[in-house]
Write an enzyme that holds these catalytic residues in place. Structure first.
Site, short mmCIF file in Angstrom:
data_model
loop_
_atom_site.label_atom_id
_atom_site.label_comp_id
_atom_site.label_asym_id
_atom_site.label_seq_id
_atom_site.Cartn_x
_atom_site.Cartn_y
_atom_site.Cartn_z
N GLY A 1 44.68 36.91 40.41
CA GLY A 1 44.60 35.59 41.03
C GLY A 1 43.66 35.53 42.22
CG HIS B 1 36.91 36.02 45.27
ND1 HIS B 1 35.62 36.06 44.83
CD2 HIS B 1 36.92 36.50 46.52
CE1 HIS B 1 34.88 36.57 45.80
NE2 HIS B 1 35.63 36.84 46.83
NE ARG C 1 48.09 36.38 34.38
CZ ARG C 1 47.08 35.56 34.65
NH1 ARG C 1 46.96 34.40 34.01
NH2 ARG C 1 46.16 35.87 35.53
CE LYS D 1 36.67 42.81 41.88
NZ LYS D 1 36.46 42.61 40.43
P1 ADP Z 1 41.61 38.87 40.12
O1 ADP Z 1 42.30 39.86 39.24
O2 ADP Z 1 42.24 38.84 41.48
O3 ADP Z 1 41.42 37.53 39.51
P2 ADP Z 1 38.88 39.61 39.43
O4 ADP Z 1 38.48 41.02 39.37
O5 ADP Z 1 39.11 38.90 38.14
O6 ADP Z 1 40.15 39.46 40.38
O7 ADP Z 1 37.80 38.80 40.25
C1 ADP Z 1 37.97 37.45 40.56
C2 ADP Z 1 36.66 36.82 40.99
O8 ADP Z 1 36.08 37.53 42.07
C3 ADP Z 1 35.58 36.83 39.93
O9 ADP Z 1 35.68 35.73 39.09
C4 ADP Z 1 34.32 36.77 40.76
O10 ADP Z 1 34.10 35.48 41.25
C5 ADP Z 1 34.65 37.57 41.96
N1 ADP Z 1 34.21 38.94 41.79
C6 ADP Z 1 34.95 39.97 41.34
N2 ADP Z 1 34.23 41.09 41.32
C7 ADP Z 1 33.01 40.79 41.78
C8 ADP Z 1 31.81 41.56 42.00
N3 ADP Z 1 31.75 42.86 41.76
N4 ADP Z 1 30.73 40.91 42.47
C9 ADP Z 1 30.78 39.58 42.74
N5 ADP Z 1 31.87 38.83 42.55
C10 ADP Z 1 32.98 39.42 42.08
#
Ligand code: ADP
Length: 652
Positions: A166, A237, A294, A160
């Protein structure tokens, strides 16, 4: 306590409108800002005053801090709401707003900064005993080290962007040979979208659920949570459907998750609205994922179930008022579900769809809220996010809310653009969705069923009849001499008129007077035609509403059975146009970010030829077959238009 008089909303689309409506409710004047692409957009017309920021590109407009502050000065705005996306989580922007003497409607810059980088945020909450997904977020970002750490964690892993949000730029690697491409493309997207290539690694959980807690803090040290939202229905995602309450929580686990979120907020002295996101594994353990400092896109479901206006509360907190309630005063009532209507084509790899909006019409359903940034006669441009609108339905329970949403989606007409409307309708009626078996891979797993737009002869017939009769009535109304006389009358009362369409439908009809038409030996009746709304009665006696819009030489038809786009067959065959055979075209306007082949290269089926970026997403162009590249016509960095030829292949 401060008095606030005039709010500048540094955003566009549905969220700008939504914020301004509440500002008006509290008696504040509103200022919109806009790019050239949005000069006639609804949010600009709605605001009391509006100021141009610059050209269409986000960088020159909605991300242009200097221009935004100039607009505030010009209009005398005394407070600023950032909406979501754009500059909403940029601590330097919040600081600059405050330095300019305005009240920033959001948390303090330090709180935004503390949560802005996933890496730092995780370290901070870990100290408070909030559980984290196993992962790596060290400083050494060499590809070799990231690869090693990923292997140590055990595949699959997810990369990530540390500065991300987003769902953009996240890459999953399931096999060792995926690691390099995941890291490199993740870095590229992280740099492009967030200006920071740093990646963190997490163990990729299998079939997790996404839950989040809405928070609100005031300037007097009070923090409450407004319960959870479940956002497990995602694609790549990015959230697609959100609801509250979540079926995955019990009163106990809800209280635990709420308390953990409040703990995170207190750790950083959080004020205003924010959201702590968790992922939950199949055993019900939840882990901190990130905090969004936010308002969220999906905040409306919370509003409907808790009975609050979060933007109003944001403004009150910004004025220095204490929260008007305590934790124990807050209750969840009923159930709410939100869907995001995206301008995209599910049947075509969810390719974003840009262009004019010929019709945007919402059919009234009880308990429905619509936040829309588009309207009939408007446009969806390639420069911004493809979310066109959100629909939010409330009901006494989950079945009621879902049912209302399905009715709303069936009645929704969006013409000109391709949207995920019918995809959403099928999703909300899927037995596993109804049973609540949700996880973040739900869409991917059920894709076949969700994409299957069943062939419906009844729909084809209804749409063709509706299009034909609408055209006929339009021609008739346009005839200045004989408005009362039946069309076709002068030539031959009994002659059939007909329309033929490229989808094979042919409608032969004969006007019989009193808005009745004989079609295939059966009588259809038109009750009313007020373009684009047509009400007609089928031969069986079923009265239904249809919408027919004529634009771009096509007839866009919306019916409860589904939509059709009809093209009338020319009465004479057109000269064949010279399409380039064996080439690849840009499916939409965008920018070439990577060219991976050169003239003369032999390529394998499935191989990526080049990567385009459009609407902030990367789109790989892959070869469907083995072949040889004849000529590459574009270079990295080129802007391309829809339909432009990118690569020509040798004929096999
Ligand atoms: P962003 O800040 O881009 O929204 P997040 O960290 O909130 O990213 O993750 C967004 C989505 O990605 C989560 O809702 C989930 O579906 C998936 N996700 C994130 N981390 C994991 C993980 N470690 N294992 C499985 N799915 C994940």
């Amino acid at each position: 306590m401060k008095t606030l008089n005039k709010l500048l909303v540094a955003n566009r689309g549905e969220i700008a409108l939504r914020v301004m409506r509440t500002a008006h409710k509290l008696g504040l004047a509103t200022v919109a800002v806009y790019s050239d692409a949005d000069a006639h957009a609804p949010h600009v017309r709605f605001a009391d005053e509006a100021v141009r920021l610059g050209p269409a590109s986000s960088a020159q407009s909605y991300l242009n801090v200097e221009a935004i502050l100039r607009a505030a000065k010009l209009t005398g705005a005394d407070c600023l709401h950032p909406g979501y996306g754009f500059l909403s989580e940029n601590p330097d922007f919040a600081q600059a707003v405050m330095d300019a003497g305005l009240t920033f409607v959001g948390p303090k810059p330090a709180a935004i900064r503390a949560m802005g980088l996933k890496r730092e945020a995780k370290a901070l909450v870990a100290k408070r005993g909030v559980p984290l997904v196993p992962g790596f977020d060290g400083g050494d970002q060499s590809t070799a080290l990231l690869e090693t750490k990923a292997m140590e964690l055990g595949l699959p892993v997810i990369f990530k962007p540390s500065a991300g949000g987003g769902g953009k730029g996240m890459k999953i690697a399931r096999k060792p040979e995926d690691l390099r491409e995941a890291i490199e493309s993740g870095r590229r997207e992280a740099q492009g979208a967030f200006g920071d290539p740093t990646l963190i690694i997490e163990k990729y959980l299998q079939r997790p659920r996404h839950l989040e807690i809405q928070l609100l803090g005031d300037e007097h040290g009070n923090v409450v949570h407004l319960f959870e939202r479940e956002c497990s229905i995602q694609r790549r995602h990015q959230k697609v459907v959100e609801e509250t309450p979540s079926l995955a929580l019990t009163p106990e686990s809800r209280a635990q998750m709420g308390a953990a979120a409040v703990e995170v907020a207190k750790a950083i002295g959080y004020t205003n609205a924010g959201t702590v996101e968790f992922i939950m594994d199949s055993e019900g353990h939840f882990y901190f994922s990130e905090m969004n400092t936010r308002l969220q896109v999906e905040h409306r479901v919370t509003e409907l179930v808790v009975g609050v206006d979060l933007v109003e509360l944001q403004l009150r907190v910004a004025r220095g008022e204490p929260l008007p309630f305590k934790q124990e005063d807050l209750k969840q009532r009923g159930h709410a579900v939100q869907v995001r209507l995206y301008a995209e084509d599910p049947a075509n790899g969810f390719l974003p769809s840009v262009g004019p909006v010929h019709d945007f019409h919402v059919h009234e359903v009880g308990g429905l809220l619509v936040d829309s940034g588009i309207e009939s006669g408007g446009e969806v441009s390639m420069h911004y996010d493809p979310m066109a609108a959100k629909l939010i339905a409330w009901g006494e329970d989950r079945n009621d809310a879902t049912g209302r949403m399905v009715r709303a989606l069936e009645g929704l007409s969006v013409q000109g653009l391709t949207t995920n409307r019918s995809f959403l309708t099928r999703l909300l009626q899927h037995p596993d969705y109804l049973a609540g078996y949700l996880h973040t891979g739900f869409i991917e797993e059920k894709m076949g069923a969700l994409l299957a737009e069943p062939k419906s002869p009844a729909r084809t017939k209804l749409c063709a009849v509706a299009a034909t009769l609408a055209q006929h009535l339009t021609r008739q109304a346009a005839d200045p001499y004989l408005p009362q006389v039946l069309s076709g009358f002068r030539n031959n009362r009994f002659m059939e008129q007909f329309a033929e369409y490229e989808n094979g439908a042919r409608v032969e009809y004969r006007a019989q007077g009193q808005q009745r038409f004989l079609i295939d030996g059966e009588t259809w009746q038109v009750i009313s035609w007020e373009a684009p709304a047509l009400t007609l009665v089928s031969p069986e006696g079923l009265r239904q509403r249809v919408r027919v819009v004529s634009a771009e030489g096509k007839l866009f038809v919306h019916s409860r059975l589904g939509d059709e786009v009809l093209v009338e067959k020319p009465r004479f065959p057109a000269a064949t146009d010279s399409a380039v055979k064996g080439g690849f075209m840009a499916p939409m306007p965008g920018k070439v970010v990577k060219v991976l082949v050169k003239d003369g290269d032999a390529v394998k089926a499935g191989q990526t030829l080049l990567v385009l970026e459009a609407m902030k997403m990367e789109q790989a162009t892959r070869s469907p077959t083995d072949g040889v590249v004849k000529q590459v016509l574009v270079r990295e960095g080129d802007q391309v238009t829809a339909g432009q030829i990118l690569v020509v292949m040798n004929e096999p």
